[in-house]
Design an enzyme around this catalytic site. Sequence first.
Site, short mmCIF file in Angstrom:
data_model
loop_
_atom_site.label_atom_id
_atom_site.label_comp_id
_atom_site.label_asym_id
_atom_site.label_seq_id
_atom_site.Cartn_x
_atom_site.Cartn_y
_atom_site.Cartn_z
N LYS A 11 95.67 40.47 49.99
CA LYS A 11 95.47 41.89 49.68
C LYS A 11 94.37 42.45 50.57
O LYS A 11 93.53 41.72 51.12
CB LYS A 11 95.10 42.08 48.21
N ASP A 137 90.33 39.15 40.44
CA ASP A 137 91.43 39.60 41.32
C ASP A 137 92.78 39.02 40.92
O ASP A 137 93.82 39.47 41.41
CB ASP A 137 91.15 39.21 42.77
#
Length: 296
Positions: A11, A137
């Site tokens: 990401k 995350d």
Amino acid sequence: MDSLHIKAYAKINLGLDVLRRRPDGYHEVKMIMQTVGIHDDLEFQRLSEDRIVISVDQKELPADESNLIWKAAKRMKEEYGIAEGISVKLTKRIPIAAGMAGGSADAAATIHAVDALFGLGLTLEQKQAFGVKLGADIPYCLMGGTALSEGIGEILTALPDVPQAELVIAKPDLDVSTKFVYENLHADRLEAHPDIDGMAESIRRGDLGGVTARMGNVLETVTCRSYPVIERMKDILKENGAENALMSGSGPTVFGVFSDREKAEQARRAMEESGLARQLFLTGFVKGRGRRDERI
């Protein structure tokens, strides 16, 4: 199902704001998260005996209890009463200690794999509630795509796909500790904050220019001060046609967003010639859920 292959996607943060430090020591954040086309490959195999076996292709990666893959597998086995074991073969492509959630992506892949291999039938929400215990995350990595992330990262709102663009992603020859960055961030003294709400609205409108104009990351106030090379790399990307350039997460990886493939290739060459990047990628956004499961 006895075996499974999962691509664990990296990401970037198109925007990252830190609102405050909470009494429990965590930081409250507001971010736009985006999956990109760099991924690790993980091969999972169900074992009859009660053990966890991890093999890695890079010597700097641990293959023991300190690896997030091992932690995710162990806690899944305990949580759901799984008596059998699992082996995991990791082929690492996401840069390490780079602000791209590589470890979290691998842990998310492990949660998906244990659920599938042992027929647990968990919902995404159940996986996310489990995953946040291991890392902030991980709930996002379980979902992927484009999302607004709030709280400590566990409050997620899915957004439409960002308009397609070219990305040049570069990691300099250094590693950055996320703990160091957050410990040295003074959220109450920040003079500017990125317009995360405006960025989310631009995404909903399909306005790439509105997104790039609002790119910002308050963690740069710590990481860039400690490592000036990050600003130099951002400048190279912008000088070679990037709509904007930013550090991802706590760094040190930087990325540039390009609306034109030719400019992106030019910027990649310029970055390569600069000698500042240890790892360099030309890629793009991954739409929707950045995950594919395949039987081996």
